[in-house]
Design a protein around this motif. Structure first.
Motif, mmCIF file in Angstrom:
data_model
loop_
_atom_site.group_PDB
_atom_site.id
_atom_site.type_symbol
_atom_site.label_atom_id
_atom_site.label_comp_id
_atom_site.label_asym_id
_atom_site.label_seq_id
_atom_site.Cartn_x
_atom_site.Cartn_y
_atom_site.Cartn_z
ATOM 1 N N SER A 108 0.831 -1.199 0.000
ATOM 2 C CA SER A 108 0.000 0.000 0.000
ATOM 3 C C SER A 108 0.864 1.247 0.000
ATOM 4 O O SER A 108 1.870 1.338 0.698
ATOM 5 N N THR A 109 0.486 2.225 -0.795
ATOM 6 C CA THR A 109 1.171 3.520 -0.801
ATOM 7 C C THR A 109 0.254 4.642 -0.333
ATOM 8 O O THR A 109 0.618 5.810 -0.390
ATOM 9 N N THR A 110 -0.930 4.279 0.132
ATOM 10 C CA THR A 110 -1.900 5.283 0.590
ATOM 11 C C THR A 110 -2.019 5.219 2.100
ATOM 12 O O THR A 110 -2.294 4.170 2.668
ATOM 13 N N VAL A 111 -1.781 6.340 2.747
ATOM 14 C CA VAL A 111 -1.922 6.429 4.193
ATOM 15 C C VAL A 111 -2.873 7.566 4.518
ATOM 16 O O VAL A 111 -3.151 8.434 3.680
ATOM 17 N N GLN A 112 -3.371 7.552 5.728
ATOM 18 C CA GLN A 112 -4.307 8.587 6.167
ATOM 19 C C GLN A 112 -3.935 9.033 7.569
ATOM 20 O O GLN A 112 -3.137 8.389 8.256
ATOM 21 N N ASP A 113 -4.531 10.143 7.972
ATOM 22 C CA ASP A 113 -4.303 10.614 9.335
ATOM 23 C C ASP A 113 -4.769 9.553 10.319
ATOM 24 O O ASP A 113 -5.778 8.868 10.093
ATOM 25 N N LEU A 114 -4.027 9.430 11.410
ATOM 26 C CA LEU A 114 -4.344 8.399 12.394
ATOM 27 C C LEU A 114 -5.604 8.772 13.166
ATOM 28 O O LEU A 114 -5.632 9.776 13.887
ATOM 29 N N PRO A 115 -6.678 7.965 13.048
ATOM 30 C CA PRO A 115 -7.914 8.273 13.793
ATOM 31 C C PRO A 115 -7.808 7.793 15.235
ATOM 32 O O PRO A 115 -6.981 6.952 15.581
ATOM 33 N N ALA A 116 -8.672 8.326 16.083
ATOM 34 C CA ALA A 116 -8.694 7.899 17.484
ATOM 35 C C ALA A 116 -9.134 6.452 17.601
ATOM 36 O O ALA A 116 -8.589 5.682 18.408
ATOM 37 N N ALA A 117 -10.134 6.051 16.822
ATOM 38 C CA ALA A 117 -10.591 4.662 16.798
ATOM 39 C C ALA A 117 -10.260 4.075 15.441
ATOM 40 O O ALA A 117 -10.614 4.637 14.399
ATOM 41 N N LEU A 118 -9.545 2.954 15.438
ATOM 42 C CA LEU A 118 -9.141 2.339 14.190
ATOM 43 C C LEU A 118 -10.331 1.658 13.520
ATOM 44 O O LEU A 118 -11.272 1.217 14.204
ATOM 45 N N PRO A 119 -10.344 1.567 12.207
ATOM 46 C CA PRO A 119 -11.451 0.900 11.515
ATOM 47 C C PRO A 119 -11.525 -0.571 11.897
ATOM 48 O O PRO A 119 -10.566 -1.153 12.411
#
Length: 809
Positions: A306-317
């Motif tokens: 994977s080359t796509t990252v996102q901001d770290l959320p408080a609750a993970l999916p």
């Protein structure tokens, strides 16, 4: 020391100091020994070539040839021997592999042969360039350009691993080189008057003001950036360091192949604490800390696809594939030591949420649930809190799991077309009797942990197709080999699989506090089961805690006890029964129940300096140097014997004493050989007096040397031609030394150097060796002839006697 010799030494020193900035690029520093040896040999080769009567432009060509020979010996030699005809092809292969490694590894990278070759060859080329500019062509100021290139590339690649110290030492080396050349330039103008009350005069030294300016410039260069504002743009900005991709939320810092960094950590285990944690679960001593997983296999490496990252959320999916995310949970607090840097975030798998002091310093890869730092220093000294899901499927539940979705199967069963056929053949053979994916996975685990495989960290690392084929053939390796091979075999069986990395459970520090050290790095495969998501399996013998579902689904086996390494499924593992009172559970997890000597041997870090190839290379270089020094050493020994030394009285000394004929003739031989070494070959047709006159004229000896030559000739003729009873009492050794001084003064620098290193009179040594060899052959031939005669004579006598006794017909 001559000026040119000083410049040679300072050029090599400046290159070596600038090369220090390359140290952070690899995880070990033993390669630097090789680089320093290359710098020294290249400098020595340049010094020798400049002494020879060759064109200046040929000196760097000769140095490049020496550099190529050193690289062939160091990287293409077989067992340290001289390289064969295919050495250039082997060197090209190693260099090509190094270029591939540059694309794969983050800083610091493991010390692969290809990367070491690139670094050593680059430093060697810079050493040739600096020596050529500063010494051969006497342009030391321009030598700063290759030194700057070396520093800029090294420090730029090091990024946050770099330090101002490397600039300080590199600049200091360059300033020393400039001072040496400045001293030479000043000395060419003669004596310099500095003035003062007493009119002090000093020759050949750079003004103290010049040295002060150089030191002041270096100090300003080091201190000025501290007070200047920092700009985060422009060509000089190195960014956050590392390599990575961009996606939602920005950049990330990651190694494209963390398995290689894992291999380097496993090859040199350490007891230093990397992190500590507490967990509120009764199975805390079995929880694996997963840093991430590698889901793409291209035949060369397992990597993060994977080359796509996102901001770290408080609750993970929600975890991929988990049917019921409302399972039991447990929590833990983690504290990372400063020793752990550049790592992905260690967490139990699957984590539901993570609390961090600065969430902006971390990104999330939602596909693999890997939390990645935006800089290598983000994890050092970090404290964080994790909530994880307690997933505990049973063996029967996994047997009944449905088929994975098509997108999962397509993505996680992809294999390169050049994968060796043995992988599929062996996977199908091992799982021939299994009826479902879980039983096939369990069959693979049992096969790997059986008596046919051996855990061995001395095996070369690698996760590519060739490495897997070699591992299946030799059946020796460590967790990286077991994990990558089982994942590839699972994909051949159409079971979605990937490779996870992380740490095994920590050592208990009392209560529910655990400590993770450098010995707990590990890799393992994760397999996908519908309804339960990604589950850990442990194929590494003597290095892993088996999961509860695999342990309960198989019959007892005689396979080696399995130990903990690193796995994501925290609560699914079960403790191993004790195999003996003298071996603790943690020792079994770390594989330390065997011989301590064997463990120490496996844990020893391989050093370039101690490798067989390097020892062989050093032996070859030392043998060559010794061979070149034989004429000089032999000539010095002959002179010492002729003129007296080691407590023996030579042909001359304090007080009047008679000299033997042998001592007088030895003094004359030394005079003739000294003249020969300094350019006047002997003429045996001349009398001593005529020979002395010839030496005096050809060498243009001064009065003292000419008189000493005449006394030596007269003493020699007295021994050769005068009747007995006329002893020689003159100190002839002193006369020989006087003549040698005159000969050396007339020979010039090149003649003196040749007379020292390659004296022509040392040809007598070869003549003596040839005579001895001929004499030995003659003696051996005579001995063989006598032996043959001794054997054949009785036979001939018998034949002759038999022939003489034959009756006439």
């Amino acid at each position: 020391m001559t000026t040119r010799a000083k410049l040679t030494a300072y050029s090599a020193l400046a290159t070596a100091l600038a090369a220090l900035c390359m140290m952070p690029l690899l995880t070990t520093r033993s390669w630097l020994t090789h680089a320093l040896l290359v710098i020294a040999v290249v400098a020595a080769a340049g010094a020798g070539l400049r002494r020879a009567p060759v064109y200046r432009w040929t000196v760097p060509l000769g140095q490049l040839l020496v550099l190529l020979l050193l690289l062939l010996l160091g990287f293409a030699g077989e067992g340290g021997t001289l390289p064969g005809p295919s050495a250039l092809r082997v060197l090209d292969q190693v260099f090509t592999a190094g270029l591939d490694d540059i694309q794969q590894y983050a800083i610091p990278a493991p010390p692969t042969a290809g990367l070491r070759l690139i670094l050593v060859s680059a430093i060697g080329l810079i050493a040739v360039a600096v020596d050529t500019v500063a010494v051969t062509y006497r342009r030391s100021a321009l030598a700063g350009l290759p030194l700057l290139a070396l520093y800029s590339v090294g420090n730029g690649l090091a990024g946050e691993h770099g330090s101002w110290v490397w600039f300080a030492v590199a600049a200091a080396g360059y300033l020393l080189l400039l001072f040496a050349e400045g001293q030479d330039r000043v000395s060419r103008w003669g004596r310099v008057f500095y003035g003062g009350a007493r009119g002090s005069v000093e020759s050949g030294r750079v003004s103290p003001g010049g040295r002060q300016v150089g030191v002041l410039a270096l100090a300003v260069a080091l201190l000025l950036p501290v007070v200047l504002p920092h700009w985060s743009f422009g060509l000089l900005n190195s960014g956050s360091g590392g390599s990575g991709g961009k996606g939602v939320g920005g950049s990330l810092s990651t190694s494209l192949d963390p398995l290689v960094s894992l291999e380097a950590a496993i090859s040199k285990p350490t007891d230093a604490e990397l992190l500590s944690y507490t967990l509120d679960t009764p199975l805390a001593d079995q929880v694996y800390l997963r840093t991430g997983s590698l889901d793409q296999f291209d035949g060369v490496n397992w990597r993060l696809g994977s080359t796509t990252v996102q901001d770290l959320p408080a609750a993970l999916p929600a975890p991929e594939g988990l049917r019921d995310p409302q399972v039991a949970r447990f929590e833990g607090d983690f504290k990372v030591d400063e020793r752990l840097g550049g790592s992905w975030l260690p967490m139990p798998y699957p984590a539901a949420s993570v609390q961090l002091p600065d969430r902006s310093a971390w990104k999330l890869d939602p596909l693999t649930r890997t939390v990645l730092p935006t800089s290598d220093k983000a994890i050092r000294g970090l404290s964080y809190h994790v909530t994880a899901l307690d997933v505990r499927p049973t063996a029967n539940e996994l047997r009944l799991a449905g088929t994975a979705p098509s997108d999962i199967r397509e993505r996680y069963t992809a294999l390169p077309t050049d994968l060796p056929p043995v992988v599929a053949e062996q996977a199908k053979a091992v799982t021939a009797g299994a009826k479902n994916d879980f039983d096939r996975a369990t069959a693979l685990v049992n096969w790997f942990t059986g008596p046919g495989f051996t855990y061995d960290t001395a095996v070369s690392g690698g996760t590519g197709s060739n490495a897997i084929a070699v591992f299946l053939r030799d059946r020796r390796g460590f967790c990286v080999h077991f994990a990558s091979t089982m994942a590839a075999m699972a994909r051949e069986l159409k079971i979605p699989a990937r490779v996870a990395v992380g740490f095994t459970p920590g050592d208990s520090k009392g209560g529910n506090v655990y400590s993770v050290t450098g010995r707990m790095y590990h890799a393992w495969p994760e397999l996908y089961f519908t309804g339960y998501g990604w589950l850990r399996f442990e194929p590494t013998p003597s290095r892993g805690v088996p999961t509860r579902y695999t342990e309960a689904s198989t019959a007892p086996t005689t396979a080696p006890t399995q130990q903990a390494t690193a796995a994501p499924q925290t609560a699914s593992a079960a403790p191993l029964p004790s195999s003996g009172s003298d071996c603790t559970a943690k020792q079994r997890q770390l594989g330390e129940c065997g011989s301590k000597d064997k463990a120490v041997a496996k844990a020893a870090e391989e050093s370039w300096l101690l490798s067989g190839q390097v020892l062989g290379t050093l032996a070859a270089v030392l043998a060559l140097i010794a061979l070149l020094l034989v004429p000089m050493v032999w000539r010095a020994a002959v002179r010492r014997r002729r003129l007296g030394g080691g407590g023996r009285r030579g042909p001359g000394g304090s007080g009047a004493a008679e000299l033997t004929d042998a001592q007088v003739l030895a003094a004359w031989d030394e005079l003739v050989d000294s003249a020969w070494d300094l350019g006047i070959p002997p003429d045996e047709s001349r009398t001593p007096r005529s020979a002395a006159h010839r030496i005096t004229e050809k060498a243009h000896l001064d009065a003292d040397s000419a008189a000493a030559t005449g006394r030596l000739a007269l003493a020699t003729e007295r021994v050769l031609y005068a009747p007995p009873g006329q002893p020689v009492t003159e100190p002839l050794a002193a006369d020989v030394r006087t003549v040698r001084r005159g000969l050396r003064a007339a020979a010039g620098r090149a003649g003196r150097t040749r007379a020292l290193l390659l004296p022509p009179s040392s040809a007598q040594l070869w003549w003596r060796i040839s005579d001895a060899a001929r004499a030995a052959r003659a003696t051996a031939g005579a001995a063989v002839g006598r032996a043959v005669e001794a054997v054949s004579a009785p036979v001939r006598r018998v034949l002759t006697r038999g022939k003489g006794s034959t009756p006439e017909s």
